[in-house]
Design an enzyme around this catalytic site. Structure first.
Site, PDB file in Angstrom:
ATOM      1  N   ALA A  35     -15.955  11.647  27.441  1.00 49.93           N
ATOM      2  CA  ALA A  35     -15.360  10.442  26.850  1.00 49.93           C
ATOM      3  C   ALA A  35     -14.966   9.453  27.949  1.00 49.93           C
ATOM      4  CB  ALA A  35     -14.134  10.822  26.036  1.00 49.93           C
ATOM      5  N   ASP A  36     -15.115   8.153  27.663  1.00 52.52           N
ATOM      6  CA  ASP A  36     -14.544   7.151  28.569  1.00 52.52           C
ATOM      7  C   ASP A  36     -13.208   6.688  27.979  1.00 52.52           C
ATOM      8  OD1 ASP A  36     -15.050   5.266  26.580  1.00 52.52           O
ATOM      9  OD2 ASP A  36     -16.782   4.401  27.599  1.00 52.52           O
ATOM     10  N   SER A  37     -12.534   5.760  28.676  1.00 54.96           N
ATOM     11  CA  SER A  37     -11.176   5.401  28.245  1.00 54.96           C
ATOM     12  C   SER A  37     -11.161   4.772  26.850  1.00 54.96           C
ATOM     13  CB  SER A  37     -10.536   4.463  29.262  1.00 54.96           C
ATOM     14  OG  SER A  37     -11.360   3.349  29.489  1.00 54.96           O
TER      15      SER A  37
END
Lengths: 77, 258
Positions: A35-37
């Site tokens: 996941a990214d932010s």
């Protein structure tokens, strides 16, 4: 009715585009599931919607793994 | 790719245009309706909202029929809350946001009161941030969105007597670029459009001398029309503009060329 664990895992799969078999209770969203932010923000939004709750930002920051999400939901139901 | 994402079956497009009762905002709302977009146009008063409803519905077509005016003061959180509740009741999902609402409180720096500074920043800059923060959520979910922020030539050029307005608009352009980077991975574009001197109520206050000076400084030797700004905004909101983001488009008749 599905259990909290099943519902959380389903949301994680939908939001992060990962297979159910890859999602363990200990899986960390960023490190293990890629996941990214923005993904983590969206994930919290999806959890809020599914469980009809509001997760404050300071709590949301602590939810970094599947088990954290389940624990939060269970203790706030 | 799901059906919702395919080009043949795009999710229905609904735009929120702030400050849509007159001037550039009214022209933008009209251009979007003509392009087949359902438009929620906002004004700070019920009377303004009624003007928008009448203007948009009179344009004909399905998008015109479902378009309407609503009350919103972008500097007031409670007002945004009320608008949100109404949109939820109507099951309206906004996927195009045009931040057009803006005010001026011109004064020379040394005479400018805190209130004159604060109110211009609150509406022109903080209002854009608050609406973008709110409506980008739905766009992220849909993996499609358009945000167009109306800036001004004075953001680049500066203008004596408009330190608050120039600062707010320069802020909007920086905000747009940051949002473009943040939201790009979700297929949301964010752009600014910077008009020069356009025939609106905002420029009607100018004296004849000021007007003439303005026209002389403009390559095309005339003020612009609101429709000439609306055309580029409508384009930026379309699928055709899908690869343009973080950009500021100047519409100023050659008053300022960078």
């Amino acid at each position: 009715m599905s259990t909290v664990e099943e519902r959380v895992k389903k949301i994680v799969c939908e939001q992060l585009g990962v297979k159910e078999s890859d999602v363990q209770l200990t899986s960390k969203f960023v490190e293990d599931l890629g996941a990214d932010s923005l993904d983590t923000v969206e994930l919290v939004m999806a959890l809020e919607e599914e469980f009809e709750t509001e997760i404050p930002d300071e709590e949301a920051e602590k939810i970094t793994a599947v088990q954290d999400a389940i624990d939060y939901i269970v203790s706030h139901q | 790719m799901t059906d919702k994402d395919s080009d043949n079956n795009v999710p229905s497009r609904t735009a929120l245009v702030t400050g849509a009762s007159r001037g550039i905002g009214a022209a933008i709302a009209a251009a979007l309706v003509d392009a087949g977009v359902m438009v929620i146009g906002t004004a700070t008063t019920e009377a303004g909202a009624a003007v928008i409803s009448t203007a948009l519905k009179s344009r004909g077509g399905a998008a015109a029929q479902s378009s309407t005016g609503m009350v919103l003061d972008v500097s007031d959180a409670a007002s945004l809350e009320r608008l949100t509740e109404r949109l939820q009741i109507d099951k309206t999902v906004i996927n195009i946001l045009v931040n057009n609402a803006g005010i001026t409180k011109d004064n020379l720096l040394m005479r400018m009161k805190d209130e004159g500074w604060d109110s211009v920043i609150a509406t022109n800059l903080s209002g854009v941030f608050k609406l973008a923060r709110h409506f980008s959520k739905g766009m992220m979910k849909q993996r499609w969105g358009r945000i167009v922020n109306i800036s001004s030539v004075v953001a680049s050029m500066g203008n004596a007597g408009q330190s608050n307005y120039a600062a707010s608009k320069a802020g909007v352009e920086g905000l747009s670029r940051a949002m473009a980077k943040e939201l790009g991975s979700r297929n949301i574009t964010v752009n600014s459009v910077a008009p020069g001197f356009i025939e609106t109520d905002m420029t009607a206050d100018l004296s004849a001398d000021q007007r003439e000076a303005m026209q002389n400084a403009t390559s095309l030797q005339r003020l612009g029309q609101p429709e000439e700004v609306a055309a580029i905004v409508s384009f930026l909101c379309s699928d055709a503009a899908g690869y343009i983001t973080g950009e500021t488009i100047h519409v100023n008749g050659g008053l300022y060329m960078g």
